[in-house]
Design an enzyme around this catalytic site. Structure first.
Site, PDB file in Angstrom:
ATOM      1  N   ASN A   1     -74.358   0.216 -13.901  1.00 13.51           N
ATOM      2  CA  ASN A   1     -72.912   0.809 -14.363  1.00 13.51           C
ATOM      3  C   ASN A   1     -72.711   1.975 -13.634  1.00 13.51           C
ATOM      4  OD1 ASN A   1     -70.893   1.843 -15.900  1.00 13.51           O
ATOM      5  ND2 ASN A   1     -71.909   2.217 -17.704  1.00 13.51           N
ATOM      6  N   TRP A   2     -71.737   1.984 -12.846  1.00 11.30           N
ATOM      7  CA  TRP A   2     -71.069   2.935 -11.988  1.00 11.30           C
ATOM      8  C   TRP A   2     -70.159   3.913 -12.625  1.00 11.30           C
ATOM      9  CZ3 TRP A   2     -69.920   0.080  -6.581  1.00 11.30           C
ATOM     10  CH2 TRP A   2     -71.141  -0.349  -6.036  1.00 11.30           C
ATOM     11  N   LYS A   3     -70.059   3.650 -13.746  1.00 10.48           N
ATOM     12  CA  LYS A   3     -69.272   4.727 -14.620  1.00 10.48           C
ATOM     13  C   LYS A   3     -67.922   5.093 -13.693  1.00 10.48           C
ATOM     14  CE  LYS A   3     -73.327   5.791 -17.317  1.00 10.48           C
ATOM     15  NZ  LYS A   3     -74.017   6.805 -18.126  1.00 10.48           N
TER      16      LYS A   3
ATOM     17  N   HIS B   1     -69.982   1.043 -24.686  1.00  6.00           N
ATOM     18  CA  HIS B   1     -70.864   1.965 -24.166  1.00  6.00           C
ATOM     19  C   HIS B   1     -70.735   2.941 -24.951  1.00  6.00           C
ATOM     20  CE1 HIS B   1     -72.537   4.851 -21.394  1.00  6.00           C
ATOM     21  NE2 HIS B   1     -73.375   3.806 -20.859  1.00  6.00           N
TER      22      HIS B   1
ATOM     23  N   GLU C   1     -70.455   6.032 -24.106  1.00  5.62           N
ATOM     24  CA  GLU C   1     -69.568   7.097 -23.610  1.00  5.62           C
ATOM     25  C   GLU C   1     -68.046   6.900 -24.057  1.00  5.62           C
ATOM     26  OE1 GLU C   1     -70.822   6.828 -19.554  1.00  5.62           O
ATOM     27  OE2 GLU C   1     -72.559   7.858 -20.225  1.00  5.62           O
TER      28      GLU C   1
ATOM     29  N   GLU D   1     -79.239   1.516 -25.230  1.00  2.00           N
ATOM     30  CA  GLU D   1     -79.077   2.654 -24.715  1.00  2.00           C
ATOM     31  C   GLU D   1     -79.269   3.898 -25.490  1.00  2.00           C
ATOM     32  OE1 GLU D   1     -77.284   1.997 -20.557  1.00  2.00           O
ATOM     33  OE2 GLU D   1     -75.587   2.444 -21.859  1.00  2.00           O
TER      34      GLU D   1
ATOM     35  N   GLY E   1     -78.363   9.865 -18.740  1.00  2.00           N
ATOM     36  CA  GLY E   1     -78.084  10.908 -17.872  1.00  2.00           C
ATOM     37  C   GLY E   1     -78.802  12.300 -18.160  1.00  2.00           C
TER      38      GLY E   1
ATOM     39  N   SER F   1     -81.714   6.691 -17.977  1.00  2.00           N
ATOM     40  CA  SER F   1     -82.494   7.486 -17.053  1.00  2.00           C
ATOM     41  C   SER F   1     -83.610   6.418 -16.434  1.00  2.00           C
ATOM     42  CB  SER F   1     -83.241   8.649 -17.572  1.00  2.00           C
ATOM     43  OG  SER F   1     -82.348   9.592 -18.118  1.00  2.00           O
TER      44      SER F   1
ATOM     45  N   GLY G   1     -77.578   3.787 -14.888  1.00  2.00           N
ATOM     46  CA  GLY G   1     -76.341   4.442 -14.594  1.00  2.00           C
ATOM     47  C   GLY G   1     -76.444   4.959 -13.355  1.00  2.00           C
ATOM     48  N   GLY G   2     -76.990   6.669 -13.178  1.00  2.00           N
ATOM     49  CA  GLY G   2     -77.024   7.170 -11.961  1.00  2.00           C
ATOM     50  C   GLY G   2     -77.759   6.423 -10.799  1.00  2.00           C
TER      51      GLY G   2
HETATM   52  P1  13P Z   1     -78.278   6.885 -16.781  1.00  2.00           P
HETATM   53  O1  13P Z   1     -79.321   5.721 -15.984  1.00  2.00           O
HETATM   54  O2  13P Z   1     -77.427   7.586 -15.648  1.00  2.00           O
HETATM   55  O3  13P Z   1     -79.090   7.619 -17.383  1.00  2.00           O
HETATM   56  O4  13P Z   1     -77.272   5.979 -17.461  1.00  2.00           O
HETATM   57  C1  13P Z   1     -77.546   5.034 -18.222  1.00  2.00           C
HETATM   58  C2  13P Z   1     -76.148   4.354 -18.588  1.00  2.00           C
HETATM   59  O5  13P Z   1     -75.520   4.974 -19.446  1.00  2.00           O
HETATM   60  C3  13P Z   1     -75.927   2.959 -18.202  1.00  2.00           C
HETATM   61  O6  13P Z   1     -74.766   2.327 -18.792  1.00  2.00           O
END
Ligand code: 13P
Length: 255
Positions: A11-13, A97, A99, A169, A175, A215, A236-237
């Site tokens: 997920n590149w957000k 998600h 967020e 998640e 994050g 993470s 994510g990251g």
């Molecule tokens: P991180 O891997 O950056 O913690 O993010 C997880 C995430 O929200 C994937 O959708």
């Protein structure tokens, strides 16, 4: 051993411009062979989808979007329909998600509408759920998840469920560098699989993939994947870097 194919999704957000997204996708395609024993998906921002589709076409990397609006078309300034997402080359769609729930007011009910809309266009939902730190500390984790799943999947048939992936998640692990321990992830994943069995029967429970997100890195993926009910990861990251993401995808062979 179960027969579920591992699934690693990135997920590149809200990261990467169009050219950066194309560059990373191109690098990833070069690092991976044409076929893979792991399903691989990346979800760039909407604006880069069509170009990234060109970059991954013919490779084992599938494309997903990070959100959609459930209406077919209309005067909804700034929104994107399922059909538009399909037309950009997507097969997957991340829905619900944390967020989006936290910053954009998504509720279990709107998530349900989005999942249904996605399915009616043959998009495969990656349905995100998870508890906050406060909810975990209040011992409310299972209640929260129960509600998210029951409302989020309300009205879906067994047939619809064949295309759904769950992504657990925990909000406190996103994050933050704080990964859930593999035992914590397994405990929740097993709870979710049992819940799916109650709602949709044994076959769906046995075949549905449940990803862990929060993470995930090359250093912790192999350990997480030893858990019997962890079928992959939503990253994510660490998915923003082609080399790191490749090392997560190749968790069986790369340390
Ligand atoms: P991180 O891997 O950056 O913690 O993010 C997880 C995430 O929200 C994937 O959708």
């Amino acid at each position: 051993m179960n027969s579920r194919k591992p699934f690693i999704a990135g997920n590149w957000k809200m990261y990467k411009t169009c050219s950066e997204a194309v560059e990373t996708a191109g690098k990833l395609v070069k690092l991976l062979s044409q076929t893979s024993d792991v399903d691989i998906m990346i979800a760039p921002a909407y604006i880069a989808l069509a170009q990234v589709h060109e970059a991954v076409k013919g490779s084992c990397v599938m494309l997903g979007a990070q959100n959609l609006f459930w209406e077919k078309k209309g005067a909804y300034t700034g929104e994107i329909s399922p059909e538009m997402i399909v037309s950009a080359g997507c097969t997957y769609i991340i829905i619900g998600h944390s967020e989006r729930r936290q910053y954009f007011g998504e509720t279990n009910e709107t998530v349900n509408k989005k999942i249904k809309a996605a399915i009616s266009y043959n998009l495969k939902p990656v349905f995100c759920i998870g508890e906050s730190e406060k909810e975990r500390e209040a011992n409310d984790t299972f209640n929260v998840l129960d509600k998210q799943v029951k409302i989020g999947l309300e009205g879906l048939s067994q047939d619809n469920m064949q295309n759904v992936t769950l992504a657990y998640e925990p909000v406190w692990a996103i994050g933050t560098g704080k990964t859930a321990s593999s035992e914590q992830a397994q405990e929740v994943h097993l709870f979710l699989r049992n819940l799916i069995e109650k709602l949709f029967g044994e076959n769906i429970a046995e075949s549905i993939r449940i990803l862990y997100g929060g993470s995930v890195k090359p250093e912790n993926i192999a350990e997480l994947m030893t858990m019997p009910d962890v079928d992959g990861a939503l990253v994510g990251g660490a998915s923003l870097d082609a080399d790191k993401f490749m090392r997560i995808v190749k968790f069986k062979t790369v340390g």
